[in-house]
Design a protein around this motif. Structure first.
Motif: not given
Length: 326
Positions: A67-85
């Protein structure tokens, strides 16, 4: 010869054995009749169980070192402030506030020209030697600003005749003129933040709406102008740009990064991490804005999912599936 008594005993034994065989056959038939619906019910339960987990497809194991050698990165899903664009397009322009037009102080004959179009000049650098028509004295002209020589109308032996000899342009800042069409015009205001991509589209530049020009263009768009720092000189006038103007924002309870989304088995998925195992999780998506996509179902808050190089996990799953099929 058998006696009558012996024959009767043999006949009774045969009848008794036949009766036992019939009873056993009936018993076996009853057992088969009971087993058949039970077996059908088990198959139905297996189908129901499979349908209940239809939102989860595929699993693969990747060692931590890999995983480290291939650059596989993870993070936790959660609330997000999204922009109106609001998305707009335009081009980079020279900042005319930083353009210097150079003419002779006294008309005369041009004796020497020290610069050419495209040359970079610094404040105080020698530009021209001119002989005055009145005094016949020779004087020099030097740059009052730093920048690029973008125009030259001066050659040795020519008369200045009150004309413009050189133009020096300071490109340390540039304008970006964005076309805002009538359907979006009411949403745009001065000071709104803007993210822009130009040229190779890989670099994001940020600024704000500094001016709204008062006149509509022939296509009925009005110009929203952004002033950008260009100290590194990478923004070239004339280059087309795309821009996202942030007109507002809203919070969603659950979102994932759009770069994490993959197409897998005719569905949109992310790859969730369970220890060193990765599973494809089918998502129902809502609004999408910028880097984020709202998740309506298919993922629980706090779930860790692959955000970078998810295509590697997808390829591994597809390879595993192909091997399993063979």
């Amino acid at each position: 010869m058998y006696s009558i008594k012996t024959l009767m005993m043999i006949l009774m034994l045969v009848l008794s054995l036949a009766a036992c065989g019939d009873a056993q056959h009936e018993s076996d038939s009853r057992v088969d009749a009971q087993d058949e619906p039970h077996q059908g019910s088990h198959e139905a339960n297996e189908d129901d169980s499979h349908e209940g987990h239809a939102e989860v497809e595929g699993r693969t194991h990747i060692e931590p070192e890999t995983q480290q050698a291939l650059g596989i990165v993870t993070e936790q899903a959660g609330p997000v402030v999204m922009a109106e664009l609001v998305t707009a397009y335009g081009h980079i322009r020279t900042n005319t506030d930083q353009v210097t037009h150079i003419s002779a102080r006294f008309d005369g004959e041009i004796k020497q020209v020290h610069v050419a179009v495209g040359d970079r000049v610094e404040t105080g650098q020698l530009l021209l030697d001119i002989e005055s028509n009145e005094s016949l004295n020779r004087y020099t002209m030097v740059a009052s600003v730093s920048g690029l020589v973008t125009q030259r109308d001066a050659n040795v032996g020519e008369q200045t005749n009150g004309g413009e000899l050189l133009v020096i342009t300071d490109l340390s800042s540039v304008w970006v003129d964005l076309e805002i069409f009538p359907s979006d015009r009411e949403q745009i205001a001065l000071g709104m933040p803007v993210s822009l991509r130009a040229g190779d589209m890989s670099t994001i530049h940020t600024g704000t709406i500094a001016m709204m020009l008062p006149q509509a263009q022939r296509n009925q768009a009005v110009i929203a102008r952004v002033v950008l720092d260009n100290s590194n000189g990478r923004l070239i006038p004339g280059t087309w740009v795309s821009a996202d103007i942030r007109t507002g924002e809203y919070e969603v309870p659950l979102a994932v990064r759009r770069e994490a989304l993959q197409s897998f088995r005719d569905a949109t998925v992310v790859y969730v991490r369970d220890g060193d195992d990765f599973q494809a999780r089918v998502l129902e998506l809502g609004r999408q804005s910028g880097d984020w996509a709202e998740v309506l179902s298919g993922l629980a808050p706090g779930t860790r999912y692959v955000t970078e190089n998810s295509y590697i996990v997808k390829a591994d799953l597809e390879k595993s599936g192909a091997s399993h099929n063979h």
